[in-house]
Design a protein around this motif. Sequence first.
Motif, short mmCIF file in Angstrom:
data_model
loop_
_atom_site.label_atom_id
_atom_site.label_comp_id
_atom_site.label_asym_id
_atom_site.label_seq_id
_atom_site.Cartn_x
_atom_site.Cartn_y
_atom_site.Cartn_z
N VAL A 238 -9.47 -14.92 7.13
CA VAL A 238 -9.45 -14.19 8.15
C VAL A 238 -8.29 -13.31 8.27
N LEU A 239 -7.03 -13.72 7.63
CA LEU A 239 -6.04 -12.94 7.53
C LEU A 239 -5.99 -11.74 6.45
N MET A 240 -6.68 -12.22 5.34
CA MET A 240 -6.87 -11.02 4.23
C MET A 240 -7.67 -10.16 4.68
N SER A 241 -8.96 -10.34 5.34
CA SER A 241 -9.93 -9.58 5.86
C SER A 241 -9.21 -8.43 6.94
N SER A 242 -8.18 -8.88 7.67
CA SER A 242 -7.75 -7.96 8.44
C SER A 242 -6.88 -6.81 8.14
N PHE A 243 -6.54 -6.97 6.90
CA PHE A 243 -5.90 -5.95 6.02
C PHE A 243 -6.71 -5.05 5.21
N VAL A 244 -8.03 -5.15 5.38
CA VAL A 244 -9.06 -4.58 4.55
C VAL A 244 -10.04 -3.78 5.70
N THR A 245 -10.51 -2.39 4.88
CA THR A 245 -11.27 -1.50 5.77
C THR A 245 -12.55 -2.04 5.75
N GLU A 246 -13.58 -1.31 6.44
CA GLU A 246 -14.85 -1.76 6.51
C GLU A 246 -15.57 -1.78 5.20
N MET A 247 -15.03 -0.69 4.25
CA MET A 247 -15.79 -0.39 2.85
C MET A 247 -15.10 -1.35 1.70
N GLY A 248 -14.10 -2.23 2.26
CA GLY A 248 -13.45 -3.18 1.49
C GLY A 248 -12.11 -2.50 0.56
N LYS A 249 -11.64 -1.46 1.02
CA LYS A 249 -10.58 -1.03 0.50
C LYS A 249 -9.24 -1.55 1.28
N ILE A 250 -8.25 -1.63 0.50
CA ILE A 250 -6.67 -2.11 0.93
C ILE A 250 -6.18 -1.22 1.95
N LYS A 251 -5.87 -1.42 3.01
CA LYS A 251 -5.36 -0.42 4.00
C LYS A 251 -3.91 -0.06 3.48
N HIS A 252 -3.42 1.29 3.57
CA HIS A 252 -2.43 1.73 3.28
C HIS A 252 -1.20 1.20 3.94
N ARG A 253 0.14 1.25 3.57
CA ARG A 253 1.32 0.91 4.25
C ARG A 253 1.44 1.68 5.80
N ALA A 254 1.09 2.89 6.08
CA ALA A 254 1.22 3.53 6.97
C ALA A 254 0.50 3.00 8.12
N GLU A 255 -0.61 2.24 7.63
CA GLU A 255 -1.45 1.64 8.76
C GLU A 255 -1.21 0.26 9.06
N THR A 256 -0.85 -0.49 7.97
CA THR A 256 -0.31 -1.71 7.95
C THR A 256 1.02 -2.16 8.72
N GLY A 257 1.99 -1.07 8.30
CA GLY A 257 3.22 -1.36 8.89
C GLY A 257 4.09 -2.30 8.31
N LEU A 258 3.83 -2.63 6.89
CA LEU A 258 4.64 -3.69 6.20
C LEU A 258 5.73 -3.16 5.32
N THR A 259 6.66 -3.89 4.84
CA THR A 259 7.58 -3.47 4.06
C THR A 259 6.86 -3.25 2.65
N THR A 260 7.67 -2.61 1.85
CA THR A 260 7.02 -2.22 0.41
C THR A 260 6.94 -3.48 -0.29
N LYS A 261 7.71 -4.39 -0.18
CA LYS A 261 7.53 -5.64 -0.85
C LYS A 261 6.30 -6.41 -0.52
N SER A 262 6.25 -6.40 0.72
CA SER A 262 5.09 -7.23 1.34
C SER A 262 3.88 -6.64 0.94
N GLN A 263 3.76 -5.30 1.20
CA GLN A 263 2.48 -4.22 0.80
C GLN A 263 1.79 -4.76 -0.48
N ARG A 264 3.01 -4.79 -1.65
CA ARG A 264 2.56 -4.95 -2.98
C ARG A 264 1.90 -6.44 -3.13
N ARG A 265 2.65 -7.26 -2.41
CA ARG A 265 2.10 -8.84 -2.84
C ARG A 265 1.01 -8.92 -2.00
N LEU A 266 0.79 -8.31 -0.69
CA LEU A 266 -0.47 -8.55 0.01
C LEU A 266 -1.77 -7.89 -0.79
N GLY A 267 -1.45 -6.64 -1.44
CA GLY A 267 -2.66 -6.06 -2.17
C GLY A 267 -2.96 -7.03 -3.37
#
Length: 177
Positions: free
Chosen positions: A125-154
């Motif tokens: 549930v948590l991982m799919s909230s950061f993925v687009t409908e096509m299965g791509k990882i949302k970029h940092r401008a959309e997620t609003g995460l820090t750089t470190k968290s965005q890398r680890r989330l990817g």
Amino acid sequence: MLSPFRAFSRQCPHSRACFPPVSRSFHSPLQNDQKQLSSILDELSDSSASAARNPNASWMQQGVRRRFDHKLFIRPHYFSHDHRFKGPSPFLKRPLIGPGKKQAKQQDVFYRLGVDPLQEASNDVLMSSFVTEMGKIKHRAETGLTTKSQRRLGKAIRRAKMMGVIPVLSSARLPWN
């Protein structure tokens, strides 16, 4: 259409012998133009002789300017003052990739709760909230995460896709969507 003076100057580029003799008693506008043209041609021949001796002399006197080469296409903008005298600005502002450091720390859920995204790789549930409908990882401008968290989330999302927790080519279908 060329003016008669241009056509005439093209026929006889650097000699006074081409001009008809001028009577001194009466000066018509045509004769005045011929005199001006001959003086300009004399100046050009003098400057070309000095330029042959020192090709950079005229450009050194004018300061830092961009030169026009004879084989280049010249656009009208090239003659503007801004283009001739001002270079590109040395510090170009980079486009905004995501929120700034301070704003990201305020918005980042993982940072505020002290949760590592890699530990949540099995949470579909948590991982799919950061993925687009096509299965791509949302970029940092959309997620609003820090750089470190965005890398680890990817990294966590890629792990979840490899484990089969979330689909590879589309976002997971959640029951409330």
